[in-house]
Design a protein around this motif. Structure first.
Motif: not given
Length: 482
Positions: A258-268, A301-314
């Protein structure tokens, strides 16, 4: 034509880091500037301000494709082969580009497949020369690879990703059915045979996701993936492959969080590390990265918020330069996804690709002081841990000795010591009442399958069990209810 971010100039004047720091210190009043410094759980420093970063010229972005900048991959774990087939065909008709089939003969965590006929029934209607097919079969990987080969009927242009990965299966389970070294040899032997039949296929998935899902950090995940890649390359060379062909047949597997800066840096950082290893081996083979969304970041809990996390991951995976991106469903912590949930995940990627145009710039994070610094720090930390793994004799020995599990435990302890995390819908902004979430109701039906056991004593290591970060806080909420 794609344009590197470093060549895009701004017409607006910029302030220096010193100017910004002065403004920040004025706002902080009596608090020191250093109070804004923080660290990742692995101890990588994160400053509040950065100057423009020096570019990392050795990062080679993925190949540019204006029509389809990355491979939108969908996965199925529906226990019934007929149900899995229906899911995949709907996804492909809905603009997905490739499929991933998770195989589990028990039906508990994947499609109940135990024979080539069952896999063929699952993939019926998928054209191997148009839609890439990837597998996730654990210790059954070599068997499943032969089943997929039978389905492809030796078509030389088949786009196959056999994704054999016995090391991840060993790390997660903590035990192997027979010596884990024998599973490595078996996979390499099957791979050598299939490499001649399918020149466009990849054979191994060198994934660090097992470290991430167990609670580990980004550097540890990268080090695991790199050590697995070296182990798989060595096994292929022993089986008769050239060094360049061995590395060319390996895909790196990483988690998108969900932390897209960490994901971006990790892939680079992964591309930097891959270039370092291949150069040391005297070969040139571009990195190929498959990113899958993190499961540990999801909330029940409040699984709808997972769409925020998944979109950030994508977003992070796309900007970070993943070649293939597979995003789970927002209902995954609760049960198998419905057609609606699968469509939501698929469309999130399509919006990022076709409306946000994330693939129009090569390495769009290049030049960002924060991202460049974090990329460099991750790469250096991962390289040091990779060297420590190799010094112990390689990944199998590092797992068996408990070194990998101990490194993961350090990160989880540091995360716990940092206090309660802010998880939207759980520890932050919890709902006053739960909105209903629909999942499929399917009962797994186990099938007979060949045993993955090989002759010899079982291998053992401390298991890297997957976790979900929100789970203990969700349990506490349930206990507090009257």
């Amino acid at each position: 034509m794609t344009k590197p971010a470093s060549q895009i100039t701004s017409p607006f004047p910029t302030a220096s880091a010193a100017d910004w720091r002065a403004l920040v210190e004025k706002t902080l009043k009596d608090a020191p500037f250093e109070s804004l410094l923080r660290e990742t759980p692995e101890g990588l420093p994160i400053a509040p301000l950065y100057e423009s970063g020096a570019l990392a010229p050795s990062i080679t972005p993925r190949p540019f494709d204006a029509e389809r900048p990355w491979d939108l991959r969908v996965a199925t774990r529906h226990p019934d082969p007929a149900g899995a087939r229906a899911e995949l065909l709907v996804d492909l008709d809905g603009a997905a580009a490739s499929v991933l089939v998770r195989i589990d003969p028990t039906g508990e965590t994947g499609v109940a497949i135990g024979s080539p006929e069952a896999l063929a029934a699952t993939l019926d209607g998928v054209f191997v020369e148009l839609a890439p097919i990837a597998l996730d079969a654990g210790f059954l990987g070599p068997r499943a690879a032969d089943w997929l080969s039978a389905f492809a009927k030796s078509a030389p242009n088949a786009l196959l990703h056999f994704h054999m990965d016995p090391l991840s299966a060993f790390a997660e389970a903590g035990v192997s059915p027979g010596p884990v070294e024998s599973h490595l040899v078996s996979a390499a032997t099957v791979g050598a045979r299939l490499a001649d039949l399918y020149p466009k296929a990849t054979l191994f998935l060198a994934s660090g996701r097992v470290v991430h899902e167990a609670g580990g950090g980004e550097a540890g995940e990268l080090a695991f993936a790199l050590a697995a890649a070296v182990a798989y390359a060595k096994a292929q060379v022993v089986a008769g492959a050239s060094m360049v062909d061995a590395f060319s047949r390996i895909v790196l597997g990483l988690a998108a969080d969900t932390d897209y800066f960490l994901t971006i840096s990790k892939l680079r950082a992964a591309r930097l590390l891959w270039a370092q290893v291949t150069q040391a081996c005297g070969v040139e083979a571009p990195a190929r990265i498959e990113a899958r969304s993190s499961h540990r970041m999801l909330a029940a809990q409040d699984a709808w918020t997972n769409m925020l996390r998944l979109t950030s991951a994508a977003f992070g995976a796309a900007v970070g330069g993943a070649d293939a991106v597979q995003i789970g469903a927002f209902t995954d912590p609760l049960g198998p996804p419905t057609t609606f949930a699968r469509r939501q995940s698929r469309n999130a990627q399509l919006v990022l690709m076709e409306e946000a145009h994330l693939g129009r710039v090569a390495d769009p994070a290049a030049g960002s002081g924060y991202v460049e610094a974090l990329t460099d720090e991750m790469a250096r930390a991962a390289w040091a841990e990779f060297q420590a793994v190799e010094a112990k004799g390689g990944l199998i020995e590092a797992l068996a000795s408990g070194f990998i599990a101990a490194e993961v435990a350090k990160v989880t302890a540091a995360r716990d010591a940092a206090g309660k995390p802010r998880i939207v819908g759980v520890t932050a902004f919890p709902p006053t009442q739960q909105a209903p979430v629909e999942v499929l109701s399917v009962r797994p039906k186990p099938v007979e399958a060949p045993s993955p056991r090989l002759p010899g004593p079982d291998g053992h290591c401390p298991p890297l069990r997957p976790i979900r970060l929100a789970e203990p806080f969700e349990a506490a909420t349930q206990e507090a209810k009257p």
